[in-house]
Scaffold this motif. Structure first.
Motif, PDB file in Angstrom:
ATOM      1  N   SER A 100      -4.414  -6.203  -5.784  1.00 31.80           N
ATOM      2  CA  SER A 100      -5.849  -6.286  -5.493  1.00 31.80           C
ATOM      3  C   SER A 100      -6.377  -4.971  -4.959  1.00 31.80           C
ATOM      4  CB  SER A 100      -6.107  -7.393  -4.470  1.00 31.80           C
ATOM      5  OG  SER A 100      -5.580  -8.614  -4.946  1.00 31.80           O
ATOM      6  N   SER A 101      -5.605  -4.371  -4.054  1.00 30.62           N
ATOM      7  CA  SER A 101      -6.023  -3.100  -3.474  1.00 30.62           C
ATOM      8  C   SER A 101      -6.153  -2.034  -4.557  1.00 30.62           C
ATOM      9  CB  SER A 101      -5.008  -2.668  -2.417  1.00 30.62           C
ATOM     10  OG  SER A 101      -5.233  -1.336  -2.020  1.00 30.62           O
ATOM     11  N   ILE A 105     -10.367  -4.332  -5.063  1.00 27.53           N
ATOM     12  CA  ILE A 105     -10.893  -5.564  -4.488  1.00 27.53           C
ATOM     13  C   ILE A 105     -10.813  -5.407  -2.973  1.00 27.53           C
ATOM     14  CG2 ILE A 105     -10.511  -8.033  -4.211  1.00 27.53           C
ATOM     15  CD1 ILE A 105      -9.390  -8.013  -7.080  1.00 27.53           C
ATOM     16  N   SER A 106     -11.950  -5.551  -2.321  1.00 27.09           N
ATOM     17  CA  SER A 106     -12.005  -5.250  -0.887  1.00 27.09           C
ATOM     18  C   SER A 106     -11.352  -6.358  -0.065  1.00 27.09           C
ATOM     19  CB  SER A 106     -13.454  -5.090  -0.442  1.00 27.09           C
ATOM     20  OG  SER A 106     -14.080  -6.348  -0.377  1.00 27.09           O
ATOM     21  N   ARG A 107     -11.013  -5.990   1.136  1.00 26.80           N
ATOM     22  CA  ARG A 107     -10.435  -6.950   2.064  1.00 26.80           C
ATOM     23  C   ARG A 107     -11.387  -8.123   2.271  1.00 26.80           C
ATOM     24  NH1 ARG A 107      -7.911  -5.246   7.756  1.00 26.80           N
ATOM     25  NH2 ARG A 107      -8.189  -3.190   6.843  1.00 26.80           N
ATOM     26  N   ALA A 108     -12.655  -7.823   2.359  1.00 28.74           N
ATOM     27  CA  ALA A 108     -13.649  -8.883   2.581  1.00 28.74           C
ATOM     28  C   ALA A 108     -13.658  -9.875   1.414  1.00 28.74           C
ATOM     29  CB  ALA A 108     -15.036  -8.276   2.776  1.00 28.74           C
ATOM     30  N   GLU A 109     -13.527  -9.348   0.215  1.00 26.55           N
ATOM     31  CA  GLU A 109     -13.521 -10.236  -0.944  1.00 26.55           C
ATOM     32  C   GLU A 109     -12.321 -11.172  -0.913  1.00 26.55           C
ATOM     33  OE1 GLU A 109     -15.329  -8.263  -4.837  1.00 26.55           O
ATOM     34  OE2 GLU A 109     -14.059  -6.845  -3.755  1.00 26.55           O
ATOM     35  N   VAL A 110     -11.184 -10.646  -0.469  1.00 30.24           N
ATOM     36  CA  VAL A 110      -9.992 -11.482  -0.372  1.00 30.24           C
ATOM     37  C   VAL A 110     -10.226 -12.587   0.662  1.00 30.24           C
ATOM     38  CG1 VAL A 110      -7.536 -11.546   0.164  1.00 30.24           C
ATOM     39  CG2 VAL A 110      -8.487  -9.577  -1.026  1.00 30.24           C
ATOM     40  N   HIS A 111     -10.794 -12.190   1.796  1.00 32.20           N
ATOM     41  CA  HIS A 111     -11.068 -13.187   2.837  1.00 32.20           C
ATOM     42  C   HIS A 111     -11.979 -14.291   2.307  1.00 32.20           C
ATOM     43  CE1 HIS A 111      -9.038 -11.550   6.296  1.00 32.20           C
ATOM     44  NE2 HIS A 111      -9.555 -10.348   6.108  1.00 32.20           N
TER      45      HIS A 111
END
Lengths: 132, 132
Positions: A100-101, A105-111
């Motif tokens: 993802s990184s 894909i941002s950390r926020a999107e994963v959250h």
DNA sequence: GGTTCTGTTATACAAATATTATAACAGGCT
DNA sequence: AGCCTGTTATAATATTTGTATAACAGAACC
């Protein structure tokens, strides 16, 4: 039992079955104490070999999702080994988060995605609907 | 190149290699434009067959992590297909979050772990250190 | 008691996959 | 010209996956 097997998938049949049962438990379609169909019966309804179902059940037992009751067959019985579960979670997340990184894909999107998916699952927190 | 292969793992060698290279990109050990060793050279240093390395490289190419430059060999070159990446992420998260949910790992714990792991990866957000 | 169902185990076989092994080809580098 | 590159082809072997049949022991049912 609503189990869907994709025979054209590159994922092994016993793994698809294995994963769908875990999905079923997480979404409360199967609950603690419920019995699963016998290996022969499920193999028959899906149209696969008994041993393929047996393999899925055997792994689920080893992983602590099932227990066998001589009279009731394969019964959903969660055995929580938190340390083991956390270790596996971390190992799996490391790979897919790396992907993802790399793909921006941002950390926020994963959250966000976690919340979206976890909302459908019934952790103990789900009894209390309020979260964050 | 620090690649560690566990020959006793149940995970295929080409997959371990594949995953470790992605890990390497995510942690900036490999950077956009860097060349990887030739298939023969890497196979030699690891002690495996050339075709096994080639398979890993070929898949990484298909997934948009590498490109081949005739003069520079296999070069890290990320091709971002966000829709595809998001779809895959979601599909993979569904299974491992189901497992976590069954094992009473709370949503908050998953979020924490995400932050912990993502901190080591270099998303574009990492240029700006402030987050949340 | 006999029948039927259960999970479990063993064995055999076919098909697919993973890994190794050799070899060859064409393009770029020195 | 010689060497290294990625790529492709082909073959052999090992492992995994799925199917097929069979048997055994324990529980359930009549």
């Amino acid at each position: 039992m609503y189990i869907e097997i994709d025979f054209n998938s590159d994922e092994a049949i016993y793994m698809q079955l294995h994963n769908q049962i875990i999905l079923g438990i997480a979404t409360s379609r199967f609950r603690e104490g419920d019995s699963l169909p016998s290996v022969r019966q499920l193999a028959d309804t899906i149209g696969i070999n008994m041993h393929t179902v047996n393999k899925a059940y055997t792994i689920l037992k080893q992983e602590g999702y099932l227990k066998v009751d001589r009279r009731r067959g394969a019964v959903i019985a969660i055995d929580v080994d938190r340390i083991r579960a956390l270790t596996e979670l971390k190992r799996e997340l490391q790979v897919i988060l790396a992907k993802s990184s790399c793909k921006n894909i941002s950390r926020a999107e994963v959250h966000e995605m976690i919340d979206e998916i976890y909302g459908n699952y019934g952790g103990q927190e789900n009894a209390v609907t309020i979260y964050r």
